[in-house]
Structures are given as structure tokens and as C-alpha cells.
Design an enzyme around this catalytic site. Sequence first.
Site, short mmCIF file in Angstrom:
data_model
loop_
_atom_site.label_atom_id
_atom_site.label_comp_id
_atom_site.label_asym_id
_atom_site.label_seq_id
_atom_site.Cartn_x
_atom_site.Cartn_y
_atom_site.Cartn_z
N ALA A 11 43.21 41.91 56.46
CA ALA A 11 42.16 42.36 55.28
C ALA A 11 42.46 42.43 54.37
O ALA A 11 43.29 41.94 53.89
CB ALA A 11 41.53 44.11 55.93
N MET A 13 44.06 43.73 51.75
CA MET A 13 45.32 44.64 51.76
C MET A 13 46.19 43.72 52.26
O MET A 13 47.69 42.67 51.28
CB MET A 13 46.03 45.73 51.59
CG MET A 13 45.04 46.67 51.55
SD MET A 13 46.18 46.99 49.58
CE MET A 13 47.34 47.88 49.66
N SER A 128 51.80 51.04 48.07
CA SER A 128 51.27 51.77 46.87
C SER A 128 50.42 50.30 45.82
O SER A 128 51.17 49.69 45.29
CB SER A 128 50.94 52.40 46.47
OG SER A 128 50.77 53.14 45.59
N LYS A 183 55.58 58.31 50.97
CA LYS A 183 54.07 57.11 50.35
C LYS A 183 52.69 58.49 50.56
O LYS A 183 52.02 58.81 50.19
CB LYS A 183 53.51 56.12 51.78
CG LYS A 183 52.64 55.81 51.18
CD LYS A 183 52.20 54.95 50.15
CE LYS A 183 50.95 55.14 49.08
NZ LYS A 183 49.39 54.12 50.00
N HIS A 186 52.98 60.01 48.04
CA HIS A 186 52.65 59.70 46.70
C HIS A 186 51.15 60.05 46.64
O HIS A 186 50.50 60.32 45.87
CB HIS A 186 53.09 57.94 46.73
CG HIS A 186 52.21 57.33 45.69
ND1 HIS A 186 50.76 57.03 45.84
CD2 HIS A 186 53.05 56.75 44.99
CE1 HIS A 186 50.64 56.11 45.91
NE2 HIS A 186 51.86 55.48 44.41
N ASN A 187 50.58 59.59 47.34
CA ASN A 187 49.22 59.75 48.31
C ASN A 187 49.02 61.41 47.69
O ASN A 187 47.86 61.92 47.19
CB ASN A 187 48.64 59.27 49.57
CG ASN A 187 47.90 58.14 49.17
OD1 ASN A 187 49.03 57.65 48.63
ND2 ASN A 187 48.05 56.77 50.24
N GLU A 190 48.82 61.91 43.86
CA GLU A 190 47.35 60.84 43.43
C GLU A 190 46.52 62.20 43.75
O GLU A 190 45.51 61.89 42.37
CB GLU A 190 47.39 59.51 44.35
CG GLU A 190 46.59 58.82 44.31
CD GLU A 190 46.23 57.62 45.47
OE1 GLU A 190 46.74 57.27 45.22
OE2 GLU A 190 45.24 57.56 45.90
#
Length: 477
Positions: A11, A13, A128, A183, A186-187, A190
Amino acid sequence: TSAQIGVTGLAVMGRNLARNFARNGYTVAVHNRTASRTHALVEEFGGEGDFIAAETAKDFVTALERPRRLVIMVKAGEPTDAVIQEFAPLLEPGDMIIDGGNAHFADTRRRERDLREQGIHFVGMGVSGGEEGALHGPSIMPGGPKESYDSLGPMLEKISAKAKDGAPCVTHVGPDGAGHFVKMVHNGIEYADMQLIGEAYQLLRDVAGYSPARIAEIFRTWNTGRLDSYLIEITAEVLSHVDAATGKPFVDVVVDQAEQKGTGRWTVQIALDLGVPVSGIAEAVFARSLSGHAALREASRGLAGPTATPLGEAEAAAFADRVEQALYASKIVSYTQGFHEIAAGSEEYDWNVDLGAVSSIWRGGCIIRAAFLDRIRAAYDARADLPSLLSDATFAQEIAAAQDDWREVVVAATRQGVPTPGFSAALAYYDALRAERLPAALTQGQRDFFGAHTYRRVDQEGSFHTLWGGDRSEVSG
Ligand code: 6PG
């Protein structure tokens, strides 16, 4: 020829990550459940580098040089387990499975443990930067066994984003689930950044009375200062975009119900388990879920609010400057909370995460990349064991300078009935942390009263209980 790395799950990514490896000179084996996607990739982008299209799992594994490096880019959860189950039996000790999806770190810990028994190195890798980042250089947060980084690290350093000083935005974060944990946070950050920006926008619109186009200009100006960041930059782009069909500001034709795929929610769930107050991040998650409750919002629309008085032109300009201060101060608090959670996770799971290194690899490539991360880096450089970002002298000074405006903005928002859960929660966190005394003492008294839960005293060691139902004398608890 054999491939130095393989990517399965093509897909957007996965495809872009595969292309990134190929563009950097690596031979990349590519594989997808439906082979048409694999061939489409090679057909369209084969000119960018060396790809080996593999139709079957066996072909894919055979195409890889040993020890094999196999990146899986599929949906988190069951699809990831299914792919691991498909490939693990075909691998040999020393081979690596690298999960570049947004996996829950607890799943990563389980998978790492299971695969370790087979001698396979499992690397849970946070990536990311969205599709563009995957192609041109993401921020990469790999966990897993340290020795896996010896052979994988140099490749990741090559394909990663580079910070302004040229440093690659990747580091070995720590064992097992450390990469996916970082991560996840991090989100969460975000989400908080996006919520704070949203609140700033709403205030400029409803209190200052500005149009989206004018607000876009303000964000562009902010983006040349200390708020310089990817999210502020794209905010200006979104706000200045005009819907072709209606001629209205794009932001006015989008349904105002924010969605989420789960990583922000996890950040808060795990913070609750670890006992870390991430109130700003939590408010950001709640704000998204509140926005989605269409029926509830509809039913509440007639509820009373204050009589709002729009600001005059001069007042509005001064107000906009205050909003910048409030946004910046609240941002410091979000990051303070996020880094606290990483420190707590690191402690709980024995990861030994280097917080300065984390701030460093977020300086480029990722969604929260910002000039601000350089300041965080500097704070950890000055003191590696900084107990909290708020204890850094520079941040403390910046908040001191911002706080009057920050408070004014929260007051104005409250008075005008504009919800600012992010700004308000951040300010409450700040005030609670600096308070000499908290009403927690009263909470302890109540707990002791109704449940004999005991309390500690400020002037003596030990735990105590007051005989509330008796003569109210104090006994040792
Ligand atoms: C990134 C992003 C990416 C994605 C998140 C959030 O770092 O590249 O965080 O992983 O945007 O999954 O998505 P939601 O807003 O849908 O939760």
C-alpha cells in the site's frame, strides 16, 4: 543477484518505503498479497532502482541476502500477525522481521518474544512522515535487539530524513517494544499539536473575527518564528485553500468530525496505566471523539452560551499575538507530558531510552518536526537527566514570559464560550505542578474518612488514620 532488503505490503507507505530504499542504491525485493500490486510498482517505478518482484512468499524470502531483512508494512493488529505467521517458518536464525506499521507496543513485545525463541530478530519500527516522508526520508524509530541495528541501522540512516545539521533522523530506541512505544507517544503529541492549532484557529476566527484566509496569513507569520513547524505550515495551506465547487473556504465545507486510527488513544490509555498525567494529549483525543458525536451535538445545540462581543480591529491584532503565546506555552506542556510518558515507559520496561536522542530524531521527517525540537534537544544536551522539560531554564523562562497572555487567552475563550480544552488543560497542569499545596491533601482526608485508607503527615514519617467515627484521635495506619 539478491536483495539487501525486502518490503511486503505495498500500500502507499510500503510502496514508498521500498522506493526510498531503491533510490538509495539498495536492491529491494517487493511482495504483496495480490501480485498485481507488486508488478504495478515495478512497472511504474522500476527505473528508480533495482527491484526484484516476488510473487510468492517463498520467492520473496529466497530473493533476500542473509541475514534477511524483511520489512512488513501491513495494517496493525491481526494482518500483521498473519504476515508474521506466513513468513516466520521460512526464515532462519539471525534473520530479521521489521514491522514498520503503527503496531501497539504490547503486540510488538509479544511478537519479539515469540520470534526470539526461533532465533529471529523482530524489530518494531515506528515510521513517521506520512507518504511523502516514507518516500523522501521519514523519521524512523526502530526498537528490537541491539545487534539487529548493527546491520539494519546504516540502511535506515541512509533512507531517513536528515535534520538541519545533517544528522540522520533514526536511532536504536531500545529493546523490544521501545520503538513502537516512542512512535505511539509521537502520535499522541501529534494529536495535541493539532488540537492546540485548532484551538488557536477557532479563537482567531470567533474571538478576533478573522477569515480563514487571514488566519492562514497569521499562521504563515508564526511559521517564521519559534512555532516554525510542518503542522503550522500545512495549517496555513489548508486554511487558505478554497473549495472549487462552492467558492467557500475549504475548511467550511469539511464535516467537523475528526477521526482517528487509535495511536493517540493508546498514548492516553498507556499513560493511565503508567500513572502519567498527559492531560493535554488526553484532551486532544477527547476533543476528536466529542466532535464525532453528531447526535449529541445536535441535541445540545440550543444550550445557553455567553453573549459574545467581537473585538475591535486593534484589540483583535493584540489578541492574535496573545494566542501565539498561549499556543507556544501549551506546546511546551504537551511535549513535557509526552516525554514524561516515554521516560515512564522506559523505566517500566527497562528500555533505557535516551530522551535527547528521541528529540533529535524528531527534528526531521516526522509529522511533528519543528524548530522547537532543537530546543528540546538543547535542553537534554544541557542536562541528560532532566526531570521534566519544564525544569529546563530556557523553557521555564519562555513560559514565564508567555503566561500572562496564556491566561488572558483562556479567560477570553471562557468568557466568549469558545472551547479550549487543550490550552486550559495545559495551563492547569502548569499551575498544578508549580503549586505549593494541592487539594490532594483534602482528597486524602476524605479517603481516610470513608474508607480508612490512611494518609501521610507533613511532619512525621509513617502512615496514619484518624478515628473519624470515634473520638477523632489519630492512630498509626
Ligand atoms: C505519522 C502519522 C501517521 C498517521 C497516524 C495518525 O507519524 O506519519 O502519525 O502515523 O497520521 O496514524 O492518524 P490518525 O489521525 O488517523 O489517528
